[in-house]
Enzyme design. Sequence first.
Site, PDB file in Angstrom:
ATOM      1  N   ASN A  98     102.715 -76.666 -19.850  1.00 35.57           N
ATOM      2  CA  ASN A  98     102.873 -77.927 -19.171  1.00 35.57           C
ATOM      3  C   ASN A  98     101.713 -78.249 -18.468  1.00 35.57           C
ATOM      4  O   ASN A  98     101.317 -77.771 -17.774  1.00 35.57           O
ATOM      5  CB  ASN A  98     104.120 -77.516 -18.482  1.00 35.57           C
ATOM      6  N   GLU A 113     102.718 -79.730 -23.448  1.00 40.52           N
ATOM      7  CA  GLU A 113     103.686 -80.637 -23.194  1.00 40.52           C
ATOM      8  C   GLU A 113     103.379 -81.508 -21.677  1.00 40.52           C
ATOM      9  O   GLU A 113     102.563 -80.965 -21.103  1.00 40.52           O
ATOM     10  CB  GLU A 113     104.841 -79.557 -22.638  1.00 40.52           C
ATOM     11  N   SER A 114     103.791 -82.494 -21.814  1.00 44.58           N
ATOM     12  CA  SER A 114     103.815 -83.586 -20.814  1.00 44.58           C
ATOM     13  C   SER A 114     102.542 -84.378 -20.548  1.00 44.58           C
ATOM     14  O   SER A 114     101.645 -83.722 -21.190  1.00 44.58           O
ATOM     15  CB  SER A 114     104.278 -82.789 -19.416  1.00 44.58           C
ATOM     16  N   GLU A 121     107.150 -71.312 -21.832  1.00 45.75           N
ATOM     17  CA  GLU A 121     106.443 -72.446 -21.076  1.00 45.75           C
ATOM     18  C   GLU A 121     105.299 -71.783 -19.597  1.00 45.75           C
ATOM     19  O   GLU A 121     106.024 -71.090 -18.810  1.00 45.75           O
ATOM     20  CB  GLU A 121     107.307 -73.564 -20.369  1.00 45.75           C
ATOM     21  N   LYS A 170     116.271 -77.898 -24.323  1.00 43.35           N
ATOM     22  CA  LYS A 170     115.450 -77.461 -22.984  1.00 43.35           C
ATOM     23  C   LYS A 170     116.398 -77.740 -21.967  1.00 43.35           C
ATOM     24  O   LYS A 170     117.304 -78.388 -21.397  1.00 43.35           O
ATOM     25  CB  LYS A 170     114.903 -79.160 -23.080  1.00 43.35           C
ATOM     26  N   LYS A 177     115.960 -87.350 -23.447  1.00 42.78           N
ATOM     27  CA  LYS A 177     116.052 -86.919 -21.839  1.00 42.78           C
ATOM     28  C   LYS A 177     116.543 -88.313 -20.989  1.00 42.78           C
ATOM     29  O   LYS A 177     115.631 -89.258 -21.193  1.00 42.78           O
ATOM     30  CB  LYS A 177     115.127 -86.093 -20.979  1.00 42.78           C
ATOM     31  N   GLU A 199     111.355 -85.669 -27.789  1.00 45.45           N
ATOM     32  CA  GLU A 199     112.449 -85.162 -26.869  1.00 45.45           C
ATOM     33  C   GLU A 199     113.432 -86.411 -26.282  1.00 45.45           C
ATOM     34  O   GLU A 199     113.056 -87.475 -26.311  1.00 45.45           O
ATOM     35  CB  GLU A 199     111.679 -84.958 -25.518  1.00 45.45           C
TER      36      GLU A 199
END
Length: 269
Positions: A187, A217-218, A166, A117, A57, A55
């Site tokens: 997530n 995710e995360s 998600e 995203k 960001k 990703e």
Amino acid sequence: MNILEEIVAHKHKEVAERKSLFPEKLLEQSIYFGSKTVSMRKYILREDKSGIIAEIKRKSPSKGLINAHVSIERTSIGYMQAGASALSILTDTHYFGGKNEDLQTARKFNFCPILRKDFVVDEYQLVEAKSIGTDTVLLIAAALEPGKLKELAAFAKSLGMETLLEVHNGLELEKSLNEYIDLVGVNNRDLKTFEVSTDISKELVDQIPSEFVKISESGISDPTTVLDLKKAGFQGFLMGEKFMHQSRPEKVCEQFIESLQQLQSEQYA
């Protein structure tokens, strides 16, 4: 109001403004609008790839400024050369410091699946996504009523894009799964407390039907965590902050994937 509710409220206003500035007919004239998309589902399942969705960001509501001056061109190319399966590009400006041009730049330099995203609340954003070169769109269960989410997923599919649903818990998963979804992401970040734990992924993995590609995710910062999640049944791993906190995110990604491959080879030796 939690941060997601605040973002969604802002997004509705933003979309109304963008509709007046950039009508759908204008977006449909983009060179990307009629282009064939690249399947994230297929790339995640490829054995010659790592399963990492890398990703880009610049900032986030929970962490503040992360990497304000990232080179989209260098980082996106570097991620893919490192062995990432796909790219995730934040395009929300107000909360995440991204922009549509970031995704267009990544598209220009890479033939690979690109996830947009953002916080989709309206069909207009899907037309916009296709016009900037998106392959897969994110649909967040906590931000959408199940009926609306299904409509958006069906519309994304009609435009040739895949959808990543998600979820944060079992109830969201149960209510929001539908036949237009391609990938399901869990997530690991709690929206109310911002606490992160991969235990959430492990709790939900067996509740996700096998026809969907499973993404965690995360909160993933160690190759051993990826191996652990793979054993649990996940095929894809969305990672950003681990890489983006460094001046050369693509180099950290390369080192991470090399370590992951080394661990995997030791495991099967």
